[in-house]
Structures are given as structure tokens and as C-alpha cells.
Scaffold this active site. Structure first.
Site, PDB file in Angstrom:
ATOM      1  CD  GLU A  37      31.417  89.149   8.137  1.00  0.00           C
ATOM      2  OE1 GLU A  37      31.450  90.182   8.825  1.00  0.00           O
ATOM      3  OE2 GLU A  37      30.885  89.094   7.016  1.00  0.00           O
ATOM      4  N   GLY A  39      38.013  88.197  13.113  1.00  0.00           N
ATOM      5  CA  GLY A  39      39.149  88.767  12.395  1.00  0.00           C
ATOM      6  C   GLY A  39      38.770  90.046  11.697  1.00  0.00           C
ATOM      7  N   GLY A  40      37.452  90.326  11.615  1.00  0.00           N
ATOM      8  CA  GLY A  40      36.972  91.589  11.078  1.00  0.00           C
ATOM      9  C   GLY A  40      37.241  91.801   9.602  1.00  0.00           C
ATOM     10  CB  CYS A  42      42.094  93.045   9.015  1.00  0.00           C
ATOM     11  SG  CYS A  42      43.767  92.428   8.764  1.00  0.00           S
ATOM     12  CE  LYS A  51      47.636  93.777   1.885  1.00  0.00           C
ATOM     13  NZ  LYS A  51      46.428  94.614   1.660  1.00  0.00           N
ATOM     14  N   GLY A 179      43.318 104.868  -4.546  1.00  0.00           N
ATOM     15  CA  GLY A 179      43.944 104.674  -3.249  1.00  0.00           C
ATOM     16  C   GLY A 179      44.483 103.262  -3.114  1.00  0.00           C
ATOM     17  NE  ARG A 264      36.786  99.309   5.236  1.00  0.00           N
ATOM     18  CZ  ARG A 264      36.178  98.251   4.701  1.00  0.00           C
ATOM     19  NH1 ARG A 264      36.336  97.971   3.410  1.00  0.00           N
ATOM     20  NH2 ARG A 264      35.402  97.469   5.437  1.00  0.00           N
ATOM     21  CG  HIS A 434      76.496  92.041   2.372  1.00  0.00           C
ATOM     22  ND1 HIS A 434      75.933  92.985   1.552  1.00  0.00           N
ATOM     23  CD2 HIS A 434      77.306  91.270   1.590  1.00  0.00           C
ATOM     24  CE1 HIS A 434      76.385  92.803   0.319  1.00  0.00           C
ATOM     25  NE2 HIS A 434      77.218  91.771   0.321  1.00  0.00           N
TER      26      HIS A 434
END
Length: 455
Positions: A37, A39-40, A42, A51, A179, A264, A434
């Protein structure tokens, strides 16, 4: 007993950057974390896996709507097991990278669960020898908050952890909480064919976002296939014949699964059954401006302390703390921590919003820019959305909210503009390439003063 200059409990986005920063100064640093684990939250249970799933969902959406681009894709389908496999491969790759970086930086790694005792002593599960540090930093992160009124059967009543590793797409899903977590995971399952119902007890989705934008986004998300109920409450949840029975505002409904996404809480396991009891304030570890806890020599950062529970805030804490230890006169300022939602459309905001400014009686000017007037947005089929900028009467940016393509990247322009007090006049002199989506932010700034071409 092994001694260190610094022992960090927790290897997430607060803990591991702090470990690397301090070790590179020549100090003896140890970090304690579960081997699988690093990287915790996230990396393993939040930002990155979510994501990855959202990216698969978005690409599946594009396949189903290929005709909009003059393309043909018949019988678009998906393999959920391969979607999960891709997600796990990405997290595994990043986790390995963190471990290698720590080793290269000279950090000693202890794989296990760390417990804190008096006199800055740390015991790690699986190790006989105890550790002692001149300093201890708690970067312990957070866990999904499941109030005791909810059922404990995690096969039916999921936290975000179970949702991220679901073995299959359920036919129906109730999401308790509108949320960031509820919306992101709700959209993933909806895109893959699940009937999703989101219930938020607050008057709007995404509490913290300005009310006007939240109202504007509600029909956008409903159009994507999700049923969303705001200002409503789930009265009760029970298991019935292997499914979930929910009573919502007095109406009985059944779902295959329930995702409880109501927030959390700090991971306090580091002092469970130890001789240390830190001072706690509103469920968070109480610290001063130097991140010191009530225990001498013990510091805390990230989700464990005040401020938003966000990965980039934890990394920011690590940077500030390392700078303080290096002798710099600096304190954390959370007023410009950007918030991002990675749904489609993306949403991002930073600074103060309209509601807060009106409540404080602060006068401001508003500038808007629509992505429907942005060439790049139209070419990629992302014409929905807008950028809203809020300026003081003197021309200083007070806040920004964006919904639309790449909002999480464009918000950086607003953050830098506010952080470094760049006036609207000075910003207008900066050349944007642009066609780009960032031109829309430039237009919003110029529209505040009526100078925008596409106003």
C-alpha cells in the site's frame, strides 16, 4: 533498538515525499507502511484507481458515440475483468516506482503496521526490534467513513474500497452521498450499464462547490444516465434476499448493491492499544503551525490534520514541514488548494466562490467563457461547460470554477494567477497558444473587464 533522525508512519502522498526530502539532506530516515500500500489511499484506494476506471468508462462512451466523429463502431462491448486488470497494473507500476525512489534516496523501509509509543518509540508488526526517532511524523491517511447505522455486510453494502474491486457490474446501485467519491464511482458504473441512483442529503451535489454551478451540473449528470436526488435522506438500509432494501424519504426501493460514500475519517490505528493518546479535535489530530502534535517530537500531516483530505494537500504539507525543519519561516496556507472532480465533464475550483463572497459582503466582478466558443473544445467534441472567474474591483482574482474538458489542468492557471497576485491586466498580456482549451480561461479573465473577443 534502531535509532533514526526521522521515522514516518505512512507511505502515502504526504509520507513518502517527506521521507525522500529529509533523507536527501543526509539524515537517517525510516518509513513504515504496508508493503502493498505504498502510495497510500490516493494510489491504492482513491485518486489513481478511480481515474483509471473513469478513463475506461470515458473511452467506452466514445466507442458507443463514435458516429459523432464520423466513425463507425458496432457492438461496442467491454470486459470488466480487463478493466480491473488495467487499473491494478497502473497502481502496481506506480507503487513499485515509489519504493525504488525511496530506496535510491536512502530511506530505510519497514513493511508492516506501525504503532506509536511514548518517547518516540515505534513498533512495527512482523519485526522484533523496536525503533526510536528524534522526530516522528504521522502521515497515517484516512479510511472510508461508515457510520454505525449502516449495515456491515460489505458484499452488498460497499465502501469505496469494495466498489473499486467489484467483481462485476451490478444491475442497480444506490450511492449514498453526492460528493466527489459518489459522483465519480457512480458515473463509472452508470457508463457500463448499471442503473445508478445517487442520494445526497444536502441541497446540492458536491457540497463546497458554489450553488449556481452545482444546480447547472445536476441536469448534465442526469443526462449521463444517473438518477440524482438532492435534499433527500436514506431513512434505512437492510439486506433482503441477497439484495439491499432501502427506504428513501418513506419510499421502499431495492438495489443489487449500495455504495456508502459519506466521507472519510482519520486512520487512528497507530495508537490503538498503545501508551500514547494524542489530542484530537473534531476527529482530527490537533497540531500547531509547525505540525507538532500534543506529544513532544511527534508531528502530523495530510488527512490526519486540518485542511482538505486531498493528496496534493498532503504533499504540500510535506514540503512545508521539510522547509520549516530547514529553517525557513513559512506556514501552510490552505486557501488556494484546488479541488477537482474527474467525472465527465470534469469540475475544478479554487479560491473563494460566489456564495462565500456574497456572505462576506465582498464586491466582485464576474467573467465567463463558454467552451462552446472554444475551437479546441469543439474539435474534440467537448463543447459543453464554462469557466467562471471572480475578480475584486481592483482586478485581483478571488476565485475560479470550471466545468468542462480538462478542468483539472486548466485550474492551474487560476491557482498560479491568484497565488502570485497577477492582475487581470498583466495576465491579458500573456500569449496563449491556439487552439487550446486554456484559451477559454484567458477569455473568462478578459470578459471580466469587457475586453474579451468572444464575450
Amino acid at each position: 533498538m534502531q535509532t533514526f533522525d526521522l521515522i514516518i508512519i505512512g507511505g502515502g502522498p504526504g509520507g513518502y515525499p517527506l521521507a525522500a526530502r529529509i533523507a536527501r539532506t543526509g539524515q537517517k530516515v525510516a518509513i513504515v507502511n504496508n508493503e502493498n500500500e505504498f502510495g497510500g489511499t490516493c494510489l491504492n484506494w482513491g485518486c489513481i484507481p478511480t481515474k483509471a476506471l473513469l478513463a475506461s468508462a470515458r473511452n467506452f462512451h466514445l466507442l458507443k458515440n463514435a458516429a459523432e466523429f464520423g466513425l463507425s463502431c458496432t457492438n461496442a462491448c467491454f470486459d470488466w475483468s480487463k478493466v480491473l486488470e488495467r487499473k491494478n497494473r497502473i497502481t502496481g507500476q506506480l507503487r513499485l516506482g515509489i519504493v525504488k525512489m525511496l530506496e535510491k534516496s536512502g530511506v530505510t523501509i519497514f513493511n508492516g503496521i506501525g504503532k506509536l509509543y511514548k518517547d518516540r518509540v515505534v513498533k512495527v508488526s512482523g519485526y522484533d526490534e523496536t525503533l526510536q526517532g528524534k522526530r516522528i511524523c504521522l502521515a497515517v491517511g484516512s479510511n472510508p467513513s461508515i457510520p454505525p447505522v449502516f449495515p456491515t455486510d460489505r458484499k452488498i453494502f460497499w465502501s469505496s474500497n469494495e466498489a473499486l474491486n467489484a467483481s462485476e457490474i451490478p444491475e442497480s446501485l444506490l450511492v449514498v452521498g453526492g460528493g466527489v467519491i459518489g459522483l465519480e464511482l457512480g458515473q463509472v458504473f452508470a457508463e457500463f450499464g448499471c442503473k445508478v441512483c445517487i442520494v445526497e442529503m444536502m441541497p446540492q451535489i458536491l457540497p463546497g462547490l458554489d450553488n449556481a454551478t452545482a444546480k447547472r451540473l445536476l441536469p448534465v449528470f442526469k443526462k449521463s444516465g444517473m438518477e440524482i436526488m438532492t435534499g433527500k435522506k436514506v431513512d434505512s438500509l437492510h439486506e433482503k434476499n441477497g439484495r439491499a432494501l432501502a427506504i428513501i424519504e418513506g419510499v421502499e426501493r431495492e438495489f443489487d448493491k449500495v455504495l456508502i460514500a459519506v466521507g472519510r475519517r482519520v486512520n487512528m490505528s497507530f495508537m490503538h492499544e498503545t501508551d500514547v493518546q494524542l489530542e484530537i479535535e473534531r476527529g482530527l489530530i490537533k497540531t500547531n503551525a509547525e505540525f507538532q502534535t500534543s506529544e513532544p517530537g511527534v508531528y502530523a500531516i495530510g488527512d490526519a490534520i486540518k485542511g482538505p483530505m486531498l493528496a496534493h494537500k498532503a504533499s504540500y504539507d510535506a514540503m512545508i514541514l521539510a522547509s520549516q525543519w530547514a529553517g525557513k519561516k513559512i506556514e501552510a496556507d490552505y486557501s488556494l488548494v484546488p479541488s477537482c472532480v474527474y467525472t465527465h465533464p470534469e469540475i475544478a475550483w479554487v479560491g473563494q466562490n460566489e456564495d462565500a463572497l456574497k456572505e462576506k459582503g465582498i464586491e466582485f466582478k464576474t467573467g465567463r467563457s463558454l467552451f462552446s466558443a472554444n475551437g479546441k473544445a469543439l474539435t474534440i467534441g467537448e463543447g459543453d461547460g464554462q469557466i467562471k472567474t471572480l475578480f475584486s474591483l481592483e482586478g485581483n482574482l478571488l476565485g475560479t470554477v470550471i466545468w468542462g474538458p480538462e478542468a483539472s489542468n486548466i485550474i492551474n492557471e487560476a491557482t498560479m494567477m491568484t497565488q502570485f497576485a497577477i492582475s487581470s491586466h498583466d495576465f491579458a498580456e500573456m500569449i496563449h497558444p491556439h487552439p487550446t482549451l486554456s484559451e477559454a480561461f484567458m477569455e473568462a479573465v478578459e470578459n471580466t473587464t469587457g475586453e474579451g473577443v468572444h464575450s
